[in-house]
Design a protein around this motif. Structure first.
Motif, mmCIF file in Angstrom:
data_model
loop_
_atom_site.group_PDB
_atom_site.id
_atom_site.type_symbol
_atom_site.label_atom_id
_atom_site.label_comp_id
_atom_site.label_asym_id
_atom_site.label_seq_id
_atom_site.Cartn_x
_atom_site.Cartn_y
_atom_site.Cartn_z
ATOM 1 N N GLY A 135 -14.461 -17.507 -29.401
ATOM 2 C CA GLY A 135 -14.068 -17.072 -30.741
ATOM 3 C C GLY A 135 -14.562 -18.017 -31.820
ATOM 4 O O GLY A 135 -15.031 -17.582 -32.886
ATOM 5 N N ASN A 182 -17.783 -13.492 -37.967
ATOM 6 C CA ASN A 182 -16.737 -12.479 -38.069
ATOM 7 C C ASN A 182 -15.395 -13.118 -37.750
ATOM 8 O O ASN A 182 -15.167 -13.558 -36.625
ATOM 9 C CB ASN A 182 -17.033 -11.331 -37.091
ATOM 10 N N THR A 207 -13.277 -11.942 -34.650
ATOM 11 C CA THR A 207 -13.537 -12.470 -33.315
ATOM 12 C C THR A 207 -12.663 -13.686 -33.039
ATOM 13 O O THR A 207 -12.120 -13.836 -31.943
ATOM 14 C CB THR A 207 -15.015 -12.857 -33.181
ATOM 15 N N VAL A 209 -13.297 -11.558 -24.650
ATOM 16 C CA VAL A 209 -13.538 -11.276 -26.074
ATOM 17 C C VAL A 209 -14.215 -9.921 -26.227
ATOM 18 O O VAL A 209 -13.890 -9.140 -27.130
ATOM 19 C CB VAL A 209 -14.389 -12.402 -26.694
ATOM 20 N N SER A 210 -15.145 -9.614 -25.335
ATOM 21 C CA SER A 210 -15.813 -8.311 -25.375
ATOM 22 C C SER A 210 -14.820 -7.167 -25.180
ATOM 23 O O SER A 210 -14.896 -6.137 -25.858
ATOM 24 C CB SER A 210 -16.891 -8.261 -24.287
ATOM 25 N N LEU A 263 -12.903 -6.760 -28.476
ATOM 26 C CA LEU A 263 -13.766 -6.159 -29.509
ATOM 27 C C LEU A 263 -13.991 -4.679 -29.236
ATOM 28 O O LEU A 263 -14.035 -3.865 -30.163
ATOM 29 C CB LEU A 263 -15.108 -6.898 -29.552
ATOM 30 N N LEU A 302 -19.029 -5.085 -35.181
ATOM 31 C CA LEU A 302 -18.332 -5.463 -33.952
ATOM 32 C C LEU A 302 -19.209 -5.218 -32.732
ATOM 33 O O LEU A 302 -19.180 -5.982 -31.767
ATOM 34 C CB LEU A 302 -17.022 -4.684 -33.828
ATOM 35 N N ILE A 305 -21.652 -8.187 -32.408
ATOM 36 C CA ILE A 305 -20.983 -9.388 -31.895
ATOM 37 C C ILE A 305 -20.622 -9.208 -30.426
ATOM 38 O O ILE A 305 -20.773 -10.121 -29.610
ATOM 39 C CB ILE A 305 -19.725 -9.694 -32.723
ATOM 40 N N ASN A 306 -20.160 -8.008 -30.098
ATOM 41 C CA ASN A 306 -19.778 -7.712 -28.717
ATOM 42 C C ASN A 306 -20.975 -7.862 -27.780
ATOM 43 O O ASN A 306 -20.875 -8.466 -26.708
ATOM 44 C CB ASN A 306 -19.220 -6.290 -28.642
ATOM 45 N N SER A 343 -21.773 -11.467 -27.279
ATOM 46 C CA SER A 343 -20.804 -12.082 -26.384
ATOM 47 C C SER A 343 -21.091 -11.707 -24.936
ATOM 48 O O SER A 343 -20.999 -12.554 -24.028
ATOM 49 C CB SER A 343 -19.383 -11.646 -26.763
#
Length: 803
Positions: free
Chosen positions: A577, A584, A587, A639-640, A643, A669, A672-673, A676
């Motif tokens: 994160g 973002n 996250t 985290v994925s 998201l 998102l 970022i996903n 990640s």
């Protein structure tokens, strides 16, 4: 000709076909682990792993990749990373094929004093070009338990070039004329050894070359200009930030101490006096009694406190007042079949007295002997439950026998060994012998008197005498006052519990502020958001400090057992994160919440949190390398998952009349996903093959289709499918990607928890209970299925309106 060319293109130049083949590959791997659990390893190898059709499937996948590499011109400079990464997988498969075709592995069983030159490969006998004689076999057990700490063979290896002595144990492989020899098992009577010999030079060399290419490919994919990861990073700079999610914090109540307990328990002040004494644990480490009793109580009861009492009050209370404490339900046992078979009382917690009949016979003796007679990989969940229960009972039994508290160093002993009052004290002489043999009996008499009178002055003085003896007679360094204080601080501060609470609180507030800013378009909230983000950083530093202190206390990397791995996954999640926080703020908020939940679950006393001694195979520097890398990937996959859930929420909300347009937010998102997932997949892939190197160093083979290995490979395939789905038009949408990110995490749960508890193997913890994390995730995914379906309907309706 056109028809043939079209058929070839559709077969080998199709992303859709490759995707389907990978799904089939993952399904077959999962099915193999089920077959192995139900019918044994031989059946899984015969039906799947060594089936010619399985090899054909892998060959088709290789051909398909080569075709797609040509189609997409992966030899271009910007695509070097992808090319090297995928070529490395082909080289690794080639190495595995060479090993399968030309390598072989077998067993040599030798009794003490005997010599053997015969290798058993299945039913086949092979003559070795050398002989092995077992001079001596040693099995070292942990104090208070029947569990082995180490098993070692002292050998003489003779060949045409002469003879030499060798000492072999886990993580020490011997090389002889192209053979790798490693310690595998031993005879139940501890008079014989089982060695496994592996002969595979070329296959291992090719495979290791593939591992080197793999590392190069990962580095190029992350840092080379023009790579997919760098493209995603550039796209992210063009989009705005957004946040949304809401979770609640729960608390756990403590029971009040009953009057009966108070009458039969040593006071807290005297217990603290005990806690500052030093004791040598079975691993040889000298530590505060507070640390040692906390470990013992967590092992027995799964908590470091009991009805408001400290661990010292409980463990030392059992020593001082055994008649009362032997009838307190303190021993955790939750296997209903075992409970019924032994006719134990109902409930989760048993009394020490429940496990002995009226004549004092141990009721588990036959079951324990039967469990230890079976090789580790073949033990059932019932066997492992019996052994765990036996360990708990042995702790209390050994405590009553005066053998658990190694408080007394042997004067002048360079090895630094300490002894308990119930041990063989023949090596002590003179006044030392008299002191060590009588001091504990004196203390128990004084403590029993103090329980009735309430005056603990003399008992405190006896403890001071033990402290003086330790300081005067120890031949090795004791913990300094500073070291002692740090360890007691760690034990009492509960840094990971408070990190969990603070992560969840700050994460929740950060999400609330982000949602408010999004809906109200209020820029004045920026200051609050920055303040909360700073608070997350402070909590992360506290979490990191806790891991550092635990590392210092344990003397090893703090990710060697289930509890420590949960703590580390939480740390990796928070780190993920923070890495994306500038891009973002959502996250960071999600990562803080998820890290808090992971730590909270770890600290619910559902798993042992003691600093455990390492089993033989884990006594290796590879523990820090392999486990840290592969476990860190779970943080990025977590985290994925979050998201993906938020993206589905936004897609569902976009269908509301008058709602805020969230298309750009979902797209951000998604980027970022995907970033990640790239990091998570690279870490997982590297971790898998680093683990293969460790396996080769420990067991003489780099891949054995153990359920944990297989499911880690399945997880790698699953996330590779998610990242490659963008090449298939029907799976290119942000909705499809979010669904795959959410569902893909099921493979992580199966790899991290499911295999450990539901499958037998070298990596399993062997619990008969369904892990609470899996129970909770089953409920969560049931709810998520409804979200996926609703978001899908909204997405389909929105697309129809737009077209």
């Amino acid at each position: 000709m056109k028809t043939i060319k079209s058929l070839v293109n559709s077969l080998f130049f199709s992303w859709k076909l490759s995707w389907i083949l990978l799904i089939l590959y993952a399904v077959l791997l999962g099915a193999a682990t089920v077959v192995e659990q139900m019918a044994g390893t031989a059946a899984a190898r015969a039906y799947i792993y060594n089936n010619p059709l399985f090899y054909l499937l892998q060959l088709i996948l290789v051909v398909s990749f080569i075709a797609l590499a040509c189609k997409n011109r992966l030899w271009q400079p910007k695509k070097y990373g992808a090319l090297v990464l995928h070529v490395s997988l082909i080289v690794i498969l080639a190495g595995a094929l060479i090993t399968h075709l030309f390598g072989f592995e077998g067993i040599v069983h030798i009794r003490e004093g005997e010599t053997s030159a015969v290798l058993y490969v299945g039913e086949e006998k092979r003559e070795l070009p050398f002989s092995i004689r077992l001079d001596n076999f040693e099995l070292v057990r942990y104090s208070g338990s029947s569990s082995p700490s180490s098993f070692e063979s002292f050998l003489t290896i003779a060949s045409a070039e002469g003879a030499r002595a060798e000492h072999i144990y886990m993580n020490k492989v011997i090389y002889e004329q192209g053979y790798r020899i490693y310690q595998s098992s031993y005879d139940p009577d501890e008079q014989g050894t089982v060695l496994t010999l592996n002969h595979d030079g070329t296959g291992t060399g090719v495979t290791y070359a593939g591992y080197a290419l793999l590392l190069s490919g990962i580095l190029l994919s992350l840092f080379a200009p023009g790579s997919r990861f760098r493209q995603l990073n550039n796209q992210l700079r063009q989009l705005a930030a957004v946040a949304c999610l809401l979770l609640c914090v729960t608390a756990q109540a403590q029971q009040a101490m009953t009057g009966q307990l108070e009458k039969n328990t040593i006071p807290e002040s005297h217990a603290e006096h005990w806690g500052r004494l030093q004791v040598q644990c079975p691993t040889g480490r000298v530590e505060p009694v507070n640390t040692y009793t906390s470990k013992l109580l967590r092992k027995i009861y799964r908590s470091d406190s009991f009805q408001g009492l400290t661990s010292e009050q409980v463990i030392m209370g059992f020593l001082v007042n055994p008649v009362y404490w032997s009838n307190v339900p303190l021993i955790r046992q939750s296997n209903p079949n075992l409970q019924e078979e032994l006719d134990l009382p109902e409930g989760t917690y048993m009394r020490f007295s429940d496990f002995f009949d009226s004549e004092g016979h141990y009721r588990l003796a036959g079951m324990v002997d039967g469990a230890y007679a079976r090789p580790l990989a073949e033990r059932s969940k019932a066997d492992k439950d019996i052994l765990k229960l036996d360990e708990k009972i042995n702790i209390l039994y050994s405590l009553l026998q005066g053998k658990m508290l190694a408080l007394f160093p042997l004067p002048g002993d360079a090895s630094g060994k300490w002894y308990a009052a119930g041990d063989d004290l023949s090596r002590f002489a003179g006044q030392d012998s008299m002191f060590v043999s009588r001091i504990m009996a004196w203390y128990q008499d004084e403590a029993a008197t103090a329980l009735r009178s309430g005056n603990w002055k003399v008992a405190d003085e006896v403890l001071d005498m033990i402290h003086v003896y330790q300081q005067k007679q120890s031949a090795t360094s004791l913990l300094s006052e500073k070291q002692l204080s740090w360890e007691l601080l760690y034990n009492r501060a509960h840094l990971f519990f408070w990190s969990a609470v603070c992560y969840m609180l700050t994460g929740f507030l950060l999400l609330f502020a982000a949602i408010w800013k999004l809906l109200a378009r209020n820029q004045k909230l920026n200051g609050v958001i920055y303040l909360l983000a700073g608070a997350v950083i402070v909590v992360f530093l506290m979490h990191t400090a806790g891991m550092g202190i635990r590392w210092y206390i344990a003397g090893r990397a703090p990710w060697a057992n289930a509890y420590e791995s949960m703590i580390y996954v939480g740390w990796a999640t928070a780190l993920a994160g923070l890495l994306f926080a500038r891009r973002n703020i959502l996250t960071l908020a999600l990562a803080a919440l998820f890290a808090g939940i992971i730590l909270f679950v770890a600290n619910l006393n559902l798993m042992d949190s003691e600093i455990t001694p390492l089993v033989p195979v884990l006594k290796s520097y590879w523990l820090m390398i392999h486990v840290s890398v592969i476990t860190a990937s779970y943080g990025f996959f977590g985290v994925s998952l979050l998201l993906g859930i938020i993206s589905l929420f936004f897609i569902a909300l976009s269908g509301r009349k008058g709602g805020v347009s969230l298309d750009k937010k979902v797209r951000e998102l998604r980027i970022i996903n995907e970033m990640s997932l790239h990091i998570g997949l690279y870490l997982l892939t590297a971790g898998i093959f680093l683990g293969a190197i460790w396996a080769n160093e420990s067991w003489g083979r780099y891949w054995g289709w153990d359920p944990k290995e297989t499911w880690a490979l399945i997880t790698m395939v699953v996330y590779a499918l998610v990242l490659h789905a963008r090449f298939i038009p029907s799976l290119r949408s942000d909705y499809a990607f979010s669904v795959m990110a959410v569902l893909g995490f099921l493979s992580v749960l199966m790899t991290y928890l499911g295999v450990n508890y539901y499958f037998s193997g070298l990596h399993s913890y062997g619990s008969s209970e369904t892990p609470p994390a899996l129970q909770g995730m089953a409920v969560v995914y049931t709810l998520l299925l409804g979200l996926i379906l609703y978001a899908g309907l909204v997405y389909r309706k929105t697309n129809k309106l737009n077209t």
